[in-house]
Design a protein around this motif. Structure first.
Motif, PDB file in Angstrom:
ATOM      1  N   ILE A 165       9.083  -6.334  -3.244  1.00 21.47           N
ATOM      2  CA  ILE A 165       8.706  -4.831  -3.824  1.00 21.47           C
ATOM      3  C   ILE A 165       9.004  -3.912  -2.635  1.00 21.47           C
ATOM      4  CG2 ILE A 165       6.972  -5.799  -5.322  1.00 21.47           C
ATOM      5  CD1 ILE A 165       4.829  -5.471  -3.310  1.00 21.47           C
ATOM      6  N   MET A 166       9.533  -2.804  -3.375  1.00 21.82           N
ATOM      7  CA  MET A 166       9.976  -1.642  -2.568  1.00 21.82           C
ATOM      8  C   MET A 166       9.407  -0.442  -2.814  1.00 21.82           C
ATOM      9  SD  MET A 166      14.020  -2.361  -1.864  1.00 21.82           S
ATOM     10  CE  MET A 166      14.324  -2.793  -3.653  1.00 21.82           C
ATOM     11  N   GLU A 167       8.896   0.321  -2.103  1.00 25.15           N
ATOM     12  CA  GLU A 167       8.347   1.472  -2.287  1.00 25.15           C
ATOM     13  C   GLU A 167       9.202   2.555  -2.076  1.00 25.15           C
ATOM     14  OE1 GLU A 167       5.044   5.012  -0.940  1.00 25.15           O
ATOM     15  OE2 GLU A 167       5.509   3.268   0.266  1.00 25.15           O
ATOM     16  N   ILE A 168       9.635   3.353  -3.383  1.00 26.24           N
ATOM     17  CA  ILE A 168      10.647   4.248  -3.426  1.00 26.24           C
ATOM     18  C   ILE A 168      10.041   5.913  -3.298  1.00 26.24           C
ATOM     19  CG2 ILE A 168      12.813   5.220  -4.620  1.00 26.24           C
ATOM     20  CD1 ILE A 168      12.871   2.263  -3.682  1.00 26.24           C
ATOM     21  N   ALA A 169      10.429   6.762  -2.545  1.00 23.11           N
ATOM     22  CA  ALA A 169       9.870   8.082  -2.466  1.00 23.11           C
ATOM     23  C   ALA A 169      10.608   8.846  -3.849  1.00 23.11           C
ATOM     24  CB  ALA A 169      10.637   8.770  -1.232  1.00 23.11           C
ATOM     25  N   VAL A 170       9.460   9.486  -4.360  1.00 21.43           N
ATOM     26  CA  VAL A 170       9.865  10.619  -5.452  1.00 21.43           C
ATOM     27  C   VAL A 170       9.555  11.892  -5.121  1.00 21.43           C
ATOM     28  CG1 VAL A 170       9.128  10.792  -7.796  1.00 21.43           C
ATOM     29  CG2 VAL A 170       9.500   8.673  -7.202  1.00 21.43           C
TER      30      VAL A 170
ATOM     31  N   ASP B  49       8.030   0.470 -11.328  1.00 21.17           N
ATOM     32  CA  ASP B  49       6.704   0.837 -11.628  1.00 21.17           C
ATOM     33  C   ASP B  49       5.952   1.884 -11.211  1.00 21.17           C
ATOM     34  OD1 ASP B  49       4.164  -0.039 -12.732  1.00 21.17           O
ATOM     35  OD2 ASP B  49       3.234  -0.912 -11.060  1.00 21.17           O
ATOM     36  N   SER B  50       5.216   2.473 -11.911  1.00 24.54           N
ATOM     37  CA  SER B  50       4.527   3.751 -11.315  1.00 24.54           C
ATOM     38  C   SER B  50       2.873   3.406 -11.216  1.00 24.54           C
ATOM     39  CB  SER B  50       4.837   4.925 -12.337  1.00 24.54           C
ATOM     40  OG  SER B  50       5.933   5.257 -12.293  1.00 24.54           O
ATOM     41  N   PRO B  51       2.527   3.067 -10.126  1.00 22.55           N
ATOM     42  CA  PRO B  51       1.327   2.657  -9.808  1.00 22.55           C
ATOM     43  C   PRO B  51       0.189   3.859  -9.829  1.00 22.55           C
ATOM     44  CG  PRO B  51       2.253   2.185  -7.825  1.00 22.55           C
ATOM     45  CD  PRO B  51       3.209   2.398  -8.929  1.00 22.55           C
TER      46      PRO B  51
ATOM     47  N   THR C 264       0.770  -1.098   0.103  1.00 19.75           N
ATOM     48  CA  THR C 264      -0.130   0.058  -0.139  1.00 19.75           C
ATOM     49  C   THR C 264       0.872   1.226   0.001  1.00 19.75           C
ATOM     50  OG1 THR C 264      -1.820  -1.172   1.277  1.00 19.75           O
ATOM     51  CG2 THR C 264      -1.935   1.302   1.147  1.00 19.75           C
ATOM     52  N   PRO C 265       1.153   2.020  -1.146  1.00 19.75           N
ATOM     53  CA  PRO C 265       2.097   3.137  -1.192  1.00 19.75           C
ATOM     54  C   PRO C 265       1.307   4.290  -0.363  1.00 19.75           C
ATOM     55  CG  PRO C 265       1.381   2.294  -3.339  1.00 19.75           C
ATOM     56  CD  PRO C 265       0.512   1.450  -2.466  1.00 19.75           C
ATOM     57  N   ARG C 266       2.551   4.777   0.181  1.00 23.06           N
ATOM     58  CA  ARG C 266       2.334   5.938   1.174  1.00 23.06           C
ATOM     59  C   ARG C 266       1.736   7.093   0.397  1.00 23.06           C
ATOM     60  NH1 ARG C 266       7.113   4.868   5.420  1.00 23.06           N
ATOM     61  NH2 ARG C 266       6.186   2.757   6.067  1.00 23.06           N
ATOM     62  N   SER C 267       2.408   7.335  -0.838  1.00 23.24           N
ATOM     63  CA  SER C 267       2.354   8.576  -1.863  1.00 23.24           C
ATOM     64  C   SER C 267       1.849   7.959  -3.279  1.00 23.24           C
ATOM     65  CB  SER C 267       3.382   9.429  -1.863  1.00 23.24           C
ATOM     66  OG  SER C 267       3.279  10.294  -2.741  1.00 23.24           O
ATOM     67  N   SER C 268       0.834   8.653  -3.899  1.00 21.70           N
ATOM     68  CA  SER C 268       0.585   8.287  -5.358  1.00 21.70           C
ATOM     69  C   SER C 268       1.845   8.617  -6.159  1.00 21.70           C
ATOM     70  CB  SER C 268      -0.727   8.908  -5.784  1.00 21.70           C
ATOM     71  OG  SER C 268      -0.441  10.411  -5.640  1.00 21.70           O
ATOM     72  N   SER C 269       2.649   9.361  -5.847  1.00 15.52           N
ATOM     73  CA  SER C 269       3.862   9.728  -6.419  1.00 15.52           C
ATOM     74  C   SER C 269       5.170   8.791  -6.452  1.00 15.52           C
ATOM     75  CB  SER C 269       4.507  11.012  -6.224  1.00 15.52           C
ATOM     76  OG  SER C 269       4.772  11.212  -4.973  1.00 15.52           O
ATOM     77  N   SER C 270       4.859   7.812  -5.511  1.00 10.70           N
ATOM     78  CA  SER C 270       5.957   6.902  -5.409  1.00 10.70           C
ATOM     79  C   SER C 270       6.206   5.943  -6.388  1.00 10.70           C
ATOM     80  CB  SER C 270       5.678   5.978  -4.036  1.00 10.70           C
ATOM     81  OG  SER C 270       5.624   6.550  -2.811  1.00 10.70           O
ATOM     82  N   LYS C 271       7.228   5.270  -6.502  1.00 11.11           N
ATOM     83  CA  LYS C 271       7.552   4.355  -7.604  1.00 11.11           C
ATOM     84  C   LYS C 271       7.540   3.119  -6.609  1.00 11.11           C
ATOM     85  CE  LYS C 271       8.503   7.059 -10.886  1.00 11.11           C
ATOM     86  NZ  LYS C 271       7.738   7.245 -12.332  1.00 11.11           N
TER      87      LYS C 271
END
Length: 178
Positions: free
Chosen positions: A173-178, A128-130, A59-66
């Protein structure tokens, strides 16, 4: 001097983000989810089927995350078979090759030529950019490109002997801050 506080809040009572505090988090890993498959699986399907135990939900913390998706699958095959693998976000294949005549569009493939004792790794990675903050599932599917059998975590031969082995496969899978 030392400043100690129990809680920091914005004027509206909400919790400030790192950006609100002037902290640059671009490129930081925000969370990691990983699943390891230790059992074996086989398929004769010439249509994609799920690799059981090879999915992960984030569950990404931000919609801009990769989301960095890393997949390592150990495969075996019989009958001079072509093994096709693909990564999906939900039910959508991501990171697949371009369309070209009758060629398949997959993330990874392997052709095993008459050595039924082999187990070979297929490694795949995709950024990926969900564009969502909803729970998102990433998974792996497999198929045979022609008649035959594909195996996960074992060879086609799979003899009960010390010279044979069973392997593992995993998805991270890793969420990366953008």
């Amino acid at each position: 001097s030392i400043l100690k506080v129990d809680n920091i809040q914005k004027a509206n009572g909400s919790t400030p983000t790192a950006s609100d505090l002037g902290i640059n988090t671009t490129g930081n890993v925000l969370q990691v989810v990983s699943t390891t498959k230790t059992d074996v699986q086989s398929t004769t399907s010439t249509s994609f089927v799920d690799v059981t135990g090879m999915s992960a939900v984030i569950t990404p913390r931000s919609s801009s995350s990769k989301i960095l998706v890393t997949v390592n699958v150990n495969v075996g095959a019989d009958n001079s078979n072509f093994i096709n693998l693909t990564i999906l976000r939900g039910s959508t294949a991501i990171c697949i090759g371009d369309a070209s005549s009758s060629r398949g569009r997959v993330t990874g493939m392997l052709y095993e030529y008459r050595n039924e004792g082999n187990v070979r790794p297929i490694s795949m990675q995709h950024l990926d950019s969900p564009n969502t903050t909803l729970a998102t599932t990433y998974k792996v599917q497999i198929k045979c490109a022609q008649a035959g059998t594909s195996y996960i975590n074992r060879s086609a031969r799979d003899t009960d002997a010390a010279t044979e082995a069973r392997t593992i496969s995993n998805i991270t899978i890793m969420e990366i801050a953008v």
